[in-house]
Design a protein around this motif. Structure first.
Motif: not given
Length: 419
Positions: A126, A130, A135-136, A142, A152
């Motif tokens: 994830d 991101q 974005k995750d 964000s 991240a």
């Protein structure tokens, strides 16, 4: 009655398995697992009319820490905040004591490790998603930016909290990969390890990098892995040449001061102000849970306008935060707790005979070490979402005492003969 106890056992069992995985998803999932764990365990103990908790090597210092925290409330200006943190202390006690008692079979350990790995894989994937797409995909957070560098955070509120989570579990994954697993599972674990390490780098959390590096060096020295030790030293030598240009420029602006590079001027100001708070309340602090409410009162002139801290801040250092809130008495008791914990873990590691349990014991100690080192730059014990992983790892590490051959006398099991 037996049927009810069976269900309660299953809820406790799977809550322990899922708790570390839940941290990678969202706080409601984590708090649900904690609630299931505490309620099912307590009901089971009540129905069986058993003593609620077993004795471990850190029960006494933990109880004393609660006692000192209660005394510190004398100086609180926000009793509601103090009461919340006292409740969290009891929650942490439940987590490590339940894990220490309820983890008692190899299959349970295997499932716990599987879900720790799955959680790390999901969170790291994830985080990389991101980093690439902005974005995750779990919660839509964000990217963060600092000095022109992307950072991240995955589904966590900030890169720092993401880093705290990773630092607490990656030594277990990397340690098992390097020093135990073989064949196909080693390859799969190596892929996860690389992904997690990449996420640590992309989080931009210097404390996490430092904690992971120290934990891996600790494991390598204990296992006498010369190749890994040499590789880590090479990485350290190459580090100044491979970091992004904006980071190099920033490091140059700091006159290549490694202390300021790791802590930065903001954290140094926080540390100075925290020490000033401690100077004014040296013995019992300003009250548990009251650090941020008091921070502004003890701000000293800071280093230029670019490095001003707010009037409501955490210390960004576990040890200074603990001392600020509960005084030197609180710090001494916490250090005593850590001393007894480390001593007990070393004793468990030495007396374990099976290689699988020995490497898990060593890796869990490395996880605790990484978390504490990261805690020199972050107030990791005060972020409720990730603080619980620290107490979970403590309980897991203490539970391994049950896997020592039965002719040893332990704190968790009665003395048995060789026969």
């Amino acid at each position: 009655m037996q049927k009810i106890l069976k269900y309660l056992d299953k809820i406790t069992y799977w809550s322990i398995v899922l708790l570390p995985f839940s941290i990678a998803i969202a706080p409601p999932f984590t708090y649900a697992m904690i609630s299931f764990l505490v309620v099912s365990f307590t009901l089971k103990k009540m129905l069986k009319k058993e003593k609620l908790f077993i004795n471990t090597s850190i029960n006494l210092p933990f109880l004393l820490l609660i006692f000192i925290s209660l005394i510190s409330c004398r100086n609180s200006i926000d009793y509601l905040a103090s009461s919340r943190w006292i409740i969290r202390l009891f929650q942490n006690a439940f987590i490590f004591l339940i894990c220490a008692e309820e983890i008692k079979e190899r299959k349970h350990i295997n499932r716990i490790i599987l879900f720790i790995v799955l959680g790390a894989f999901l969170a790291s994937f994830d985080g990389l998603w991101q980093y690439i797409f902005g974005k995750d995909f779990i919660r839509g957070h964000s990217l963060h930016y600092a000095i022109g560098i992307k950072r991240a955070s995955a589904a966590f509120p900030s890169p720092a909290v993401f880093g705290i989570y990773l630092s607490a579990i990656v030594p277990l994954i990397a340690g098992l990969t390097l020093f135990y697993f073989k064949g196909g599972i080693k390859v799969r674990m190596a892929i996860v390890s690389i992904l997690v390490v990449a996420s640590i780098i992309f989080s931009g959390s210097r404390g996490t990098v430092l904690g992971f590096y120290a934990a891996l060096l600790f494991l390598s020295i204990c296992k006498r892995a010369k190749i890994v030790i040499v590789s880590l030293l090479i990485v350290l030598l190459l580090f100044p040449f491979v970091i992004p240009q904006s980071l190099k420029d920033w490091f140059r602006d700091l006159n290549y001061n490694p202390v300021v590079f790791i802590w930065d001027h903001g954290r140094i100001s926080l540390n100075r102000n925290s020490l000033n708070m401690i100077k004014h309340h040296p013995f019992i602090g300003v009250g548990i849970g009251n650090f941020s409410q008091n921070y502004g009162k003890y701000k000293l002139p800071e280093i230029g306008e670019d490095y001003q801290t707010n009037y409501s801040m955490y210390a960004h250092n576990n040890f200074l935060q603990i001392t600020g809130e509960t005084g030197l008495f609180g710090l001494i008791v916490f250090l005593w707790l850590l001393f007894r914990l480390v001593k007990k873990n070393i004793d468990i590691y030495k007396r374990l005979k099976e290689g699988y349990y020995k490497i898990i014991s060593l890796c869990l100690l490395a996880c605790i070490l990484a978390f504490l080192i990261n805690g020199l730059t972050e107030t990791s014990l005060y972020y409720s979402r990730v603080a619980m992983i620290f107490w979970y790892l403590i309980g897991f590490s203490l539970a391994l005492e049950k896997f020592i051959p039965p002719f040893f006398k332990t704190d968790l099991t009665p003395k048995e003969g060789r026969g």
